[in-house]
Design an enzyme around this catalytic site. Structure first.
Site, mmCIF file in Angstrom:
data_model
loop_
_atom_site.group_PDB
_atom_site.id
_atom_site.type_symbol
_atom_site.label_atom_id
_atom_site.label_comp_id
_atom_site.label_asym_id
_atom_site.label_seq_id
_atom_site.Cartn_x
_atom_site.Cartn_y
_atom_site.Cartn_z
ATOM 1 N N LYS A 14 23.465 14.065 17.480
ATOM 2 C CA LYS A 14 23.301 12.626 17.240
ATOM 3 C C LYS A 14 22.847 12.334 15.815
ATOM 4 C CE LYS A 14 18.751 12.237 19.374
ATOM 5 N NZ LYS A 14 17.919 12.247 18.151
ATOM 6 N N ARG A 89 12.848 5.987 23.410
ATOM 7 C CA ARG A 89 13.004 7.210 24.201
ATOM 8 C C ARG A 89 12.303 7.096 25.544
ATOM 9 N NH1 ARG A 89 13.645 11.013 19.536
ATOM 10 N NH2 ARG A 89 13.761 13.137 20.276
ATOM 11 N N ARG A 128 20.337 26.497 15.146
ATOM 12 C CA ARG A 128 19.733 25.643 14.119
ATOM 13 C C ARG A 128 18.369 26.189 13.693
ATOM 14 N NH1 ARG A 128 18.676 19.334 15.443
ATOM 15 N NH2 ARG A 128 16.720 20.036 16.364
ATOM 16 N N ARG A 134 12.983 24.710 11.988
ATOM 17 C CA ARG A 134 12.125 23.683 12.587
ATOM 18 C C ARG A 134 11.185 24.321 13.606
ATOM 19 N NH1 ARG A 134 15.190 18.089 14.224
ATOM 20 N NH2 ARG A 134 13.725 18.259 15.944
ATOM 21 N N ARG A 145 11.700 19.894 25.598
ATOM 22 C CA ARG A 145 12.238 18.646 25.043
ATOM 23 C C ARG A 145 13.388 18.120 25.902
ATOM 24 N NH1 ARG A 145 13.641 20.934 19.573
ATOM 25 N NH2 ARG A 145 14.577 18.934 19.018
HETATM 26 P P1 AMP Z 1 14.107 14.210 16.946
HETATM 27 O O1 AMP Z 1 14.333 14.601 15.548
HETATM 28 O O2 AMP Z 1 14.706 12.867 17.300
HETATM 29 O O3 AMP Z 1 14.486 15.277 17.930
HETATM 30 O O4 AMP Z 1 12.511 13.997 17.110
HETATM 31 C C1 AMP Z 1 11.615 15.063 16.858
HETATM 32 C C2 AMP Z 1 10.268 14.790 17.501
HETATM 33 O O5 AMP Z 1 9.707 13.576 16.968
HETATM 34 C C3 AMP Z 1 10.275 14.573 19.017
HETATM 35 O O6 AMP Z 1 10.284 15.783 19.749
HETATM 36 C C4 AMP Z 1 8.969 13.796 19.204
HETATM 37 O O7 AMP Z 1 7.835 14.651 19.109
HETATM 38 C C5 AMP Z 1 8.966 12.893 17.981
HETATM 39 N N1 AMP Z 1 9.672 11.614 18.260
HETATM 40 C C6 AMP Z 1 10.822 11.182 17.680
HETATM 41 N N2 AMP Z 1 11.182 9.978 18.171
HETATM 42 C C7 AMP Z 1 10.229 9.653 19.085
HETATM 43 C C8 AMP Z 1 10.045 8.537 19.958
HETATM 44 N N3 AMP Z 1 10.917 7.517 19.989
HETATM 45 N N4 AMP Z 1 8.946 8.540 20.758
HETATM 46 C C9 AMP Z 1 8.048 9.550 20.725
HETATM 47 N N5 AMP Z 1 8.186 10.639 19.964
HETATM 48 C C10 AMP Z 1 9.265 10.702 19.133
#
Ligand code: AMP
Length: 195
Positions: A14, A89, A128, A134, A145
């Site tokens: 995404k 989310r 990745r 990461r 996750r």
């Molecule tokens: P992502 O890059 O979208 O996978 O986000 C990485 C991490 O950021 C997630 O595993 C959460 O710890 C935090 N995070 C990102 N977006 C949100 C959200 N909308 N609500 C809460 N935590 C978030």
């Protein structure tokens, strides 16, 4: 003017699609994951607060995340439209977003759901991990996750589906094909909601 959301499990691609689509559509991309990682790298108070959640693959508390998004959506550059990536989310965040947008007389117009099966996700994210390093790309954290995605985020998609604004694309297809079907789907939904 497009107000869009892209939603999908970790590793669905995404982020890549969000970059491409926001560029092609000429709207800003708002990725909460990227915003948190930027704060983390800069050791801001918000970054320090968010660190333990990101590292363990847990969600940052709703009120913290929503405050960050509310501020971002108050800037001038969103008036031409935006593509949210990774927010909302949870159903609580979805309600928060509805309220924020309602304040400006707006609503989300289309939600792009990128689907990919669990085993393919784990395979991609482990790959990745080797490339980007990461801290949340270890197998245990990836599975955690994913569980959060199924439990907390999929209900959000169900709510948007009831509004008739969800477009679903197969994230396992090649990158160009995903982008092309995403654009077509978004156009179709927006044409429908415009009438
Ligand atoms: P992502 O890059 O979208 O996978 O986000 C990485 C991490 O950021 C997630 O595993 C959460 O710890 C935090 N995070 C990102 N977006 C949100 C959200 N909308 N609500 C809460 N935590 C978030």
């Amino acid at each position: 003017m497009s107000r869009l959301l892209i939603i999908g499990p970790p590793g669905s691609g995404k982020g890549t699609q969000a970059h491409r689509l926001s560029e092609q559509l000429g709207i800003v991309e708002i990725s909460t994951g990227d915003m948190f990682r930027t704060h983390l790298a800069a050791h801001t108070p918000l970054g320090i607060q968010a660190e333990k959640y990101l590292d363990s693959g847990d969600l940052v508390p709703d009120h913290v995340t929503t405050a960050m998004v509310r501020e971002r959506l108050s800037r001038q550059d969103v008036t031409k439209g935006f593509l949210l990536d990774g927010y909302p989310r949870t159903v609580a965040q979805m309600n928060d977003l509805d309220a924020i947008l309602k304040g400006t007389g707006n609503a989300l117009e289309a939600v792009l759901e990128v689907t990919v099966g669990d085993e393919e996700i784990v395979r991609r994210l482990l790959l990745r991990a080797g490339i980007e390093g990461r801290t949340d790309d270890t197998e245990d954290v990836i599975r955690h996750r994913l569980r959060i995605y199924r439990e907390e985020t999929e209900p959000v998609i169900a709510h948007y589906a009831e509004r008739g604004i969800v477009v679903r694309v197969d994230g396992a297809a090649d990158i160009d094909r995903v982008t092309a079907s995403a654009r077509k789907g978004i156009e179709t939904v927006m044409a429908r909601t415009a009438t």
